[in-house]
Design a protein around this motif. Structure first.
Motif, PDB file in Angstrom:
ATOM      1  N   LEU A  74       0.828  -1.212   0.000  1.00 22.01           N
ATOM      2  CA  LEU A  74       0.000   0.000   0.000  1.00 22.01           C
ATOM      3  C   LEU A  74       0.857   1.254   0.000  1.00 22.01           C
ATOM      4  CD1 LEU A  74      -2.811   1.361   0.275  1.00 22.01           C
ATOM      5  CD2 LEU A  74      -2.561   1.121   2.739  1.00 22.01           C
ATOM      6  N   LEU A  75       1.947   1.246   0.761  1.00 17.79           N
ATOM      7  CA  LEU A  75       2.766   2.438   0.906  1.00 17.79           C
ATOM      8  C   LEU A  75       3.661   2.675  -0.299  1.00 17.79           C
ATOM      9  CD1 LEU A  75       3.879   2.158   4.647  1.00 17.79           C
ATOM     10  CD2 LEU A  75       2.267   3.784   3.691  1.00 17.79           C
ATOM     11  N   MET A  76       4.228   1.615  -0.850  1.00 16.21           N
ATOM     12  CA  MET A  76       5.283   1.764  -1.835  1.00 16.21           C
ATOM     13  C   MET A  76       4.833   1.641  -3.279  1.00 16.21           C
ATOM     14  SD  MET A  76       7.787   2.443   0.004  1.00 16.21           S
ATOM     15  CE  MET A  76       7.664   2.664   1.772  1.00 16.21           C
ATOM     16  N   MET A  77       3.638   1.157  -3.548  1.00 14.63           N
ATOM     17  CA  MET A  77       3.235   0.914  -4.933  1.00 14.63           C
ATOM     18  C   MET A  77       1.934   1.614  -5.295  1.00 14.63           C
ATOM     19  SD  MET A  77       4.283  -3.139  -5.152  1.00 14.63           S
ATOM     20  CE  MET A  77       4.172  -3.215  -6.936  1.00 14.63           C
ATOM     21  N   THR A  78       1.472   2.532  -4.454  1.00 14.76           N
ATOM     22  CA  THR A  78       0.257   3.299  -4.736  1.00 14.76           C
ATOM     23  C   THR A  78       0.546   4.775  -4.460  1.00 14.76           C
ATOM     24  OG1 THR A  78      -0.606   3.048  -2.480  1.00 14.76           O
ATOM     25  CG2 THR A  78      -1.176   1.329  -4.073  1.00 14.76           C
ATOM     26  N   GLY A  79      -0.508   5.603  -4.604  1.00 11.50           N
ATOM     27  CA  GLY A  79      -0.364   7.032  -4.340  1.00 11.50           C
ATOM     28  C   GLY A  79      -0.543   7.415  -2.888  1.00 11.50           C
ATOM     29  N   VAL A 104      -7.865  10.515  11.174  1.00 11.33           N
ATOM     30  CA  VAL A 104      -8.616  11.139  10.076  1.00 11.33           C
ATOM     31  C   VAL A 104      -7.723  11.302   8.849  1.00 11.33           C
ATOM     32  CG1 VAL A 104      -9.844  13.221   9.369  1.00 11.33           C
ATOM     33  CG2 VAL A 104     -10.175  12.298  11.659  1.00 11.33           C
ATOM     34  N   ILE A 105      -6.478  11.698   9.060  1.00  8.28           N
ATOM     35  CA  ILE A 105      -5.561  11.888   7.938  1.00  8.28           C
ATOM     36  C   ILE A 105      -5.284  10.562   7.231  1.00  8.28           C
ATOM     37  CG2 ILE A 105      -3.175  12.478   7.361  1.00  8.28           C
ATOM     38  CD1 ILE A 105      -3.297  14.723   9.318  1.00  8.28           C
ATOM     39  N   VAL A 106      -5.017   9.525   8.011  1.00  4.82           N
ATOM     40  CA  VAL A 106      -4.737   8.216   7.412  1.00  4.82           C
ATOM     41  C   VAL A 106      -5.977   7.656   6.722  1.00  4.82           C
ATOM     42  CG1 VAL A 106      -4.063   5.839   7.922  1.00  4.82           C
ATOM     43  CG2 VAL A 106      -2.868   7.722   9.021  1.00  4.82           C
ATOM     44  N   GLY A 107      -7.151   7.813   7.346  1.00  2.00           N
ATOM     45  CA  GLY A 107      -8.372   7.317   6.729  1.00  2.00           C
ATOM     46  C   GLY A 107      -8.708   8.051   5.440  1.00  2.00           C
ATOM     47  N   LEU A 108      -8.580   9.384   5.461  1.00  3.84           N
ATOM     48  CA  LEU A 108      -8.833  10.160   4.245  1.00  3.84           C
ATOM     49  C   LEU A 108      -7.834   9.804   3.153  1.00  3.84           C
ATOM     50  CD1 LEU A 108     -10.412  12.391   2.818  1.00  3.84           C
ATOM     51  CD2 LEU A 108      -8.905  14.061   3.912  1.00  3.84           C
ATOM     52  N   SER A 109      -6.573   9.622   3.530  1.00  2.00           N
ATOM     53  CA  SER A 109      -5.545   9.239   2.553  1.00  2.00           C
ATOM     54  C   SER A 109      -5.836   7.867   1.965  1.00  2.00           C
ATOM     55  CB  SER A 109      -4.166   9.245   3.216  1.00  2.00           C
ATOM     56  OG  SER A 109      -3.859  10.498   3.773  1.00  2.00           O
ATOM     57  N   VAL A 116      -8.091   7.112  -6.386  1.00  2.00           N
ATOM     58  CA  VAL A 116      -7.076   7.337  -7.425  1.00  2.00           C
ATOM     59  C   VAL A 116      -6.714   6.034  -8.122  1.00  2.00           C
ATOM     60  CG1 VAL A 116      -4.674   8.010  -7.783  1.00  2.00           C
ATOM     61  CG2 VAL A 116      -6.155   9.423  -6.364  1.00  2.00           C
ATOM     62  N   MET A 117      -6.598   4.966  -7.342  1.00  2.00           N
ATOM     63  CA  MET A 117      -6.197   3.669  -7.895  1.00  2.00           C
ATOM     64  C   MET A 117      -7.376   2.885  -8.458  1.00  2.00           C
ATOM     65  SD  MET A 117      -2.929   3.534  -7.418  1.00  2.00           S
ATOM     66  CE  MET A 117      -2.654   1.805  -7.751  1.00  2.00           C
ATOM     67  N   GLY A 118      -8.565   3.477  -8.509  1.00  2.00           N
ATOM     68  CA  GLY A 118      -9.743   2.761  -8.981  1.00  2.00           C
ATOM     69  C   GLY A 118      -9.595   2.166 -10.370  1.00  2.00           C
ATOM     70  N   PRO A 119      -9.194   2.954 -11.392  1.00  2.00           N
ATOM     71  CA  PRO A 119      -9.035   2.349 -12.724  1.00  2.00           C
ATOM     72  C   PRO A 119      -8.005   1.224 -12.761  1.00  2.00           C
ATOM     73  CG  PRO A 119      -9.113   4.744 -12.873  1.00  2.00           C
ATOM     74  CD  PRO A 119      -9.017   4.419 -11.428  1.00  2.00           C
ATOM     75  N   THR A 120      -6.917   1.389 -12.036  1.00  2.00           N
ATOM     76  CA  THR A 120      -5.891   0.338 -12.006  1.00  2.00           C
ATOM     77  C   THR A 120      -6.414  -0.918 -11.328  1.00  2.00           C
ATOM     78  OG1 THR A 120      -4.167   2.047 -11.916  1.00  2.00           O
ATOM     79  CG2 THR A 120      -3.533  -0.188 -11.298  1.00  2.00           C
ATOM     80  N   PRO A 149      -0.925  -3.579 -15.075  1.00  2.00           N
ATOM     81  CA  PRO A 149      -1.539  -2.266 -14.783  1.00  2.00           C
ATOM     82  C   PRO A 149      -0.836  -1.505 -13.665  1.00  2.00           C
ATOM     83  CG  PRO A 149      -3.211  -3.992 -14.933  1.00  2.00           C
ATOM     84  CD  PRO A 149      -1.891  -4.681 -14.871  1.00  2.00           C
ATOM     85  N   LEU A 150      -0.385  -2.223 -12.643  1.00  2.00           N
ATOM     86  CA  LEU A 150       0.307  -1.555 -11.542  1.00  2.00           C
ATOM     87  C   LEU A 150       1.635  -0.978 -12.002  1.00  2.00           C
ATOM     88  CD1 LEU A 150      -0.197  -1.038  -8.547  1.00  2.00           C
ATOM     89  CD2 LEU A 150       1.105  -3.099  -8.029  1.00  2.00           C
TER      90      LEU A 150
END
Length: 260
Positions: A74-79, A104-109, A116-120, A149-150
């Motif tokens: 999650l951290l290294m291969m996404t936005g 809240v910041i982590v949940g919103l992120s 953002v990763m929806g199409p992928t 795709p990734l």
């Protein structure tokens, strides 16, 4: 009253050690015999090379082992990295110590990352997961399909200079087709580019709030109010500026658009 009942009720201070020892030995021998006779969990189901697969307990073990790699994925291969850093820098620029809170910041992120990763993720689901669940593709081929795709997403967000740096450090010859680069080169280059982009966005966020801090500090010094904290006075003006400018809409919209 018998000796065993006296022992259970605490009326007899000490039982015969030899009897306890014999009982434990019998239990141990019985458990060993059951383990030898009882059913064993198979590691592999099927005899052929193509039809052989891991049994359900082994698959469960491998699944829960793979869960430990999900945070790194999650951290290294996404936005997620860019989004959470920008939101953290926004909180620091506003001068609020714990608002919004870390949860809240982590949940919103996290949810913005899913957006953002929806199409992928949709492409991975269509090209890899559906054929694999229908037993059309093997696990190795499904992983190779999901990687495409990734890999394309990471290549779009990675700078050429970062790719060249890690390609040179790994000793791999330069190739015209960057889609063939291994993940051990692509992933650190992608993370480096994400960090650069996040700090650039954070710099642009800091500028208007820094101007407010300078103006408030100058006014307080000119009035001789040395004991009054400039941060405390500037905070309401920062919040008012951010709300009037519709800051959340602009920031989140810009973050989502930066991945397109």
């Amino acid at each position: 009253m018998s000796n065993c009942s006296r022992c259970l009720l605490g009326l007899r201070p000490k039982c015969d050690g030899l009897a306890w020892g014999l009982g434990l030995c019998l239990l141990f021998i019985a458990s060993e015999g059951w383990a030898q006779v009882g059913p064993q969990l198979p590691l592999v189901i099927g005899k052929g090379r193509e039809s052989a697969s891991y049994s359900v307990p082994i698959q469960t073990l491998l699944f829960f082992t793979a869960l430990s790699f999900l945070p790194a994925l999650l951290l290294m291969m996404t936005g997620f990295t860019r989004i959470v850093i920008v939101l953290s820098l926004l909180r620091q620029a506003l001068g609020t110590q714990s608002v919004p809170p870390n949860q809240v910041i982590v949940g919103l992120s996290l949810f913005l990352t899913f957006f953002v990763m929806g199409p992928t993720l949709d492409r991975i689901h269509e090209q890899a997961w559906k054929p694999y669940s229908a037993n059309v593709l093997t696990f190795e081929k499904a992983v190779a399909k999901a990687e495409v795709p990734l890999r394309e997403f990471m290549l779009r967000q990675t700078r050429q200079s970062d790719l060249a740096l890690f390609q040179k450090m790994s000793g791999i010859e330069k190739t015209k087709d960057i889609r063939k680069l291994p993940l051990r080169v692509l992933v650190p280059a992608f993370v480096t580019s994400e960090l650069k982009t996040a700090f650039q966005v954070g710099f642009m966020i800091f500028i208007p709030f820094l101007v407010i801090d300078l103006v408030v500090s100058s006014i307080l010094m000119s009035l001789g109010m040395m004991m009054l904290s400039p941060v405390l006075v500037a905070l309401p003006f920062k919040l008012m500026l951010f709300v009037l400018a519709d800051g959340w809409n602009l920031l989140l919209g810009s973050l989502a658009a930066s991945f397109l």
